[in-house]
Design a protein around this motif. Structure first.
Motif, PDB file in Angstrom:
ATOM      1  N   VAL A  52       0.838  -1.203   0.000  1.00 33.69           N
ATOM      2  CA  VAL A  52       0.000   0.000   0.000  1.00 33.69           C
ATOM      3  C   VAL A  52       0.874   1.254   0.000  1.00 33.69           C
ATOM      4  CG1 VAL A  52      -1.659   1.336   1.354  1.00 33.69           C
ATOM      5  CG2 VAL A  52      -2.009  -1.110   1.020  1.00 33.69           C
ATOM      6  N   LEU A  53       1.931   1.261   0.804  1.00 31.16           N
ATOM      7  CA  LEU A  53       2.844   2.410   0.833  1.00 31.16           C
ATOM      8  C   LEU A  53       3.512   2.622  -0.525  1.00 31.16           C
ATOM      9  CD1 LEU A  53       4.537   2.014   4.326  1.00 31.16           C
ATOM     10  CD2 LEU A  53       2.868   3.737   3.627  1.00 31.16           C
ATOM     11  N   ALA A  54       3.905   1.535  -1.174  1.00 34.41           N
ATOM     12  CA  ALA A  54       4.518   1.652  -2.498  1.00 34.41           C
ATOM     13  C   ALA A  54       3.509   2.190  -3.516  1.00 34.41           C
ATOM     14  CB  ALA A  54       5.068   0.304  -2.951  1.00 34.41           C
ATOM     15  N   ALA A  55       2.261   1.752  -3.417  1.00 33.80           N
ATOM     16  CA  ALA A  55       1.231   2.230  -4.333  1.00 33.80           C
ATOM     17  C   ALA A  55       0.937   3.713  -4.101  1.00 33.80           C
ATOM     18  CB  ALA A  55      -0.043   1.403  -4.170  1.00 33.80           C
ATOM     19  N   VAL A  56       0.868   4.128  -2.844  1.00 30.66           N
ATOM     20  CA  VAL A  56       0.619   5.538  -2.532  1.00 30.66           C
ATOM     21  C   VAL A  56       1.796   6.396  -2.984  1.00 30.66           C
ATOM     22  CG1 VAL A  56       0.334   7.171  -0.619  1.00 30.66           C
ATOM     23  CG2 VAL A  56      -0.996   5.062  -0.664  1.00 30.66           C
ATOM     24  N   ALA A  57       3.006   5.909  -2.785  1.00 29.64           N
ATOM     25  CA  ALA A  57       4.194   6.640  -3.235  1.00 29.64           C
ATOM     26  C   ALA A  57       4.192   6.758  -4.757  1.00 29.64           C
ATOM     27  CB  ALA A  57       5.457   5.943  -2.756  1.00 29.64           C
ATOM     28  N   THR A  58       3.772   5.702  -5.448  1.00 33.39           N
ATOM     29  CA  THR A  58       3.676   5.741  -6.908  1.00 33.39           C
ATOM     30  C   THR A  58       2.678   6.805  -7.342  1.00 33.39           C
ATOM     31  OG1 THR A  58       4.193   3.392  -7.036  1.00 33.39           O
ATOM     32  CG2 THR A  58       3.160   4.374  -8.962  1.00 33.39           C
ATOM     33  N   LEU A  59       1.545   6.848  -6.681  1.00 35.92           N
ATOM     34  CA  LEU A  59       0.527   7.847  -7.002  1.00 35.92           C
ATOM     35  C   LEU A  59       1.048   9.258  -6.762  1.00 35.92           C
ATOM     36  CD1 LEU A  59      -2.384   8.434  -7.852  1.00 35.92           C
ATOM     37  CD2 LEU A  59      -3.025   8.228  -5.451  1.00 35.92           C
ATOM     38  N   ALA A  60       1.772   9.451  -5.670  1.00 29.18           N
ATOM     39  CA  ALA A  60       2.318  10.774  -5.362  1.00 29.18           C
ATOM     40  C   ALA A  60       3.343  11.212  -6.410  1.00 29.18           C
ATOM     41  CB  ALA A  60       2.958  10.762  -3.969  1.00 29.18           C
ATOM     42  N   SER A 102      10.927  15.624 -15.471  1.00 31.62           N
ATOM     43  CA  SER A 102       9.870  14.701 -15.889  1.00 31.62           C
ATOM     44  C   SER A 102      10.422  13.290 -16.068  1.00 31.62           C
ATOM     45  CB  SER A 102       9.238  15.169 -17.198  1.00 31.62           C
ATOM     46  OG  SER A 102       8.584  16.397 -17.018  1.00 31.62           O
ATOM     47  N   ASN A 103      11.590  13.176 -16.668  1.00 29.49           N
ATOM     48  CA  ASN A 103      12.204  11.861 -16.848  1.00 29.49           C
ATOM     49  C   ASN A 103      12.569  11.232 -15.515  1.00 29.49           C
ATOM     50  OD1 ASN A 103      11.996  11.770 -19.604  1.00 29.49           O
ATOM     51  ND2 ASN A 103      14.004  12.666 -19.969  1.00 29.49           N
ATOM     52  N   ARG A 104      13.057  12.037 -14.573  1.00 31.52           N
ATOM     53  CA  ARG A 104      13.402  11.531 -13.247  1.00 31.52           C
ATOM     54  C   ARG A 104      12.145  11.038 -12.533  1.00 31.52           C
ATOM     55  NH1 ARG A 104      15.331  15.802  -9.631  1.00 31.52           N
ATOM     56  NH2 ARG A 104      16.164  16.558 -11.590  1.00 31.52           N
ATOM     57  N   MET A 105      11.055  11.790 -12.646  1.00 34.59           N
ATOM     58  CA  MET A 105       9.803  11.377 -12.011  1.00 34.59           C
ATOM     59  C   MET A 105       9.277  10.088 -12.643  1.00 34.59           C
ATOM     60  SD  MET A 105       8.787  13.340  -9.514  1.00 34.59           S
ATOM     61  CE  MET A 105      10.456  13.539  -8.959  1.00 34.59           C
ATOM     62  N   MET A 106       9.396   9.968 -13.962  1.00 32.29           N
ATOM     63  CA  MET A 106       8.923   8.769 -14.640  1.00 32.29           C
ATOM     64  C   MET A 106       9.757   7.552 -14.223  1.00 32.29           C
ATOM     65  SD  MET A 106       8.154   7.949 -18.674  1.00 32.29           S
ATOM     66  CE  MET A 106       9.578   8.811 -19.208  1.00 32.29           C
ATOM     67  N   SER A 107      11.060   7.726 -14.108  1.00 31.77           N
ATOM     68  CA  SER A 107      11.919   6.619 -13.679  1.00 31.77           C
ATOM     69  C   SER A 107      11.595   6.194 -12.248  1.00 31.77           C
ATOM     70  CB  SER A 107      13.386   7.025 -13.774  1.00 31.77           C
ATOM     71  OG  SER A 107      13.741   7.295 -15.102  1.00 31.77           O
ATOM     72  N   LEU A 108      11.380   7.162 -11.394  1.00 34.84           N
ATOM     73  CA  LEU A 108      11.021   6.857 -10.006  1.00 34.84           C
ATOM     74  C   LEU A 108       9.666   6.169  -9.940  1.00 34.84           C
ATOM     75  CD1 LEU A 108      11.762   7.054  -7.039  1.00 34.84           C
ATOM     76  CD2 LEU A 108      10.786   9.349  -7.011  1.00 34.84           C
ATOM     77  N   ARG A 109       8.721   6.608 -10.757  1.00 30.71           N
ATOM     78  CA  ARG A 109       7.391   5.975 -10.788  1.00 30.71           C
ATOM     79  C   ARG A 109       7.494   4.523 -11.219  1.00 30.71           C
ATOM     80  NH1 ARG A 109       4.099   4.677 -14.752  1.00 30.71           N
ATOM     81  NH2 ARG A 109       5.284   5.890 -16.258  1.00 30.71           N
ATOM     82  N   VAL A 110       8.284   4.263 -12.239  1.00 33.48           N
ATOM     83  CA  VAL A 110       8.443   2.886 -12.722  1.00 33.48           C
ATOM     84  C   VAL A 110       9.086   2.015 -11.643  1.00 33.48           C
ATOM     85  CG1 VAL A 110       9.660   1.454 -14.411  1.00 33.48           C
ATOM     86  CG2 VAL A 110       8.470   3.510 -15.156  1.00 33.48           C
ATOM     87  N   ALA A 111      10.078   2.548 -10.946  1.00 33.84           N
ATOM     88  CA  ALA A 111      10.735   1.792  -9.881  1.00 33.84           C
ATOM     89  C   ALA A 111       9.759   1.485  -8.744  1.00 33.84           C
ATOM     90  CB  ALA A 111      11.939   2.561  -9.360  1.00 33.84           C
ATOM     91  N   LEU A 112       8.947   2.460  -8.376  1.00 29.84           N
ATOM     92  CA  LEU A 112       7.977   2.235  -7.303  1.00 29.84           C
ATOM     93  C   LEU A 112       6.889   1.248  -7.724  1.00 29.84           C
ATOM     94  CD1 LEU A 112       7.669   5.856  -5.888  1.00 29.84           C
ATOM     95  CD2 LEU A 112       8.602   3.858  -4.711  1.00 29.84           C
ATOM     96  N   GLN A 113       6.490   1.302  -8.988  1.00 26.46           N
ATOM     97  CA  GLN A 113       5.519   0.326  -9.482  1.00 26.46           C
ATOM     98  C   GLN A 113       6.109  -1.078  -9.439  1.00 26.46           C
ATOM     99  OE1 GLN A 113       4.615   2.040 -13.331  1.00 26.46           O
ATOM    100  NE2 GLN A 113       2.502   2.363 -12.716  1.00 26.46           N
ATOM    101  N   ALA A 114       7.353  -1.211  -9.822  1.00 26.76           N
ATOM    102  CA  ALA A 114       8.012  -2.517  -9.777  1.00 26.76           C
ATOM    103  C   ALA A 114       8.081  -3.033  -8.345  1.00 26.76           C
ATOM    104  CB  ALA A 114       9.409  -2.418 -10.377  1.00 26.76           C
ATOM    105  N   LEU A 115       8.348  -2.147  -7.413  1.00 30.11           N
ATOM    106  CA  LEU A 115       8.399  -2.537  -6.007  1.00 30.11           C
ATOM    107  C   LEU A 115       7.030  -3.010  -5.527  1.00 30.11           C
ATOM    108  CD1 LEU A 115      10.246  -2.648  -3.511  1.00 30.11           C
ATOM    109  CD2 LEU A 115       9.479  -0.325  -2.990  1.00 30.11           C
ATOM    110  N   ALA A 116       5.983  -2.285  -5.891  1.00 30.81           N
ATOM    111  CA  ALA A 116       4.623  -2.689  -5.500  1.00 30.81           C
ATOM    112  C   ALA A 116       4.265  -4.046  -6.108  1.00 30.81           C
ATOM    113  CB  ALA A 116       3.613  -1.626  -5.934  1.00 30.81           C
ATOM    114  N   ILE A 117       4.634  -4.267  -7.354  1.00 32.79           N
ATOM    115  CA  ILE A 117       4.358  -5.552  -8.013  1.00 32.79           C
ATOM    116  C   ILE A 117       5.146  -6.667  -7.341  1.00 32.79           C
ATOM    117  CG2 ILE A 117       4.676  -6.839 -10.168  1.00 32.79           C
ATOM    118  CD1 ILE A 117       3.936  -4.210 -11.622  1.00 32.79           C
TER     119      ILE A 117
END
Length: 66
Positions: free
Chosen positions: A10-18, A38-53
């Motif tokens: 849940v924390l990873a999903a919320v962090a991804t949303l943020a 924007s690229n840094r945010m996209m890379s961080l989003r992908v990493a957080l999504q991978a963590l949630a998965i």
């Protein structure tokens, strides 16, 4: 163990949303001409999504029958 994984998921999903919201705000303002933020945010989003998965996969492996 399972409760801890669910909390982390849940924390990873919320962090991804943020991070996603922050990236959209950065793009909407139009001040990031080079796209570096924007690229840094996209890379961080992908990493957080991978963590949630990863947490979801671990939960499935723990809860599988047999």
């Amino acid at each position: 163990m399972q409760t801890t994984l669910v909390i982390f998921m849940v924390l990873a999903a919320v962090a991804t949303l943020a991070v996603l919201a922050r990236g959209i705000i950065i793009m909407a303002r139009g001040k990031d001409i080079t796209g570096e933020k924007s690229n840094r945010m996209m890379s961080l989003r992908v990493a957080l999504q991978a963590l949630a998965i990863l947490f979801i996969v671990i939960l499935f492996l723990i809860n599988r029958p047999g």
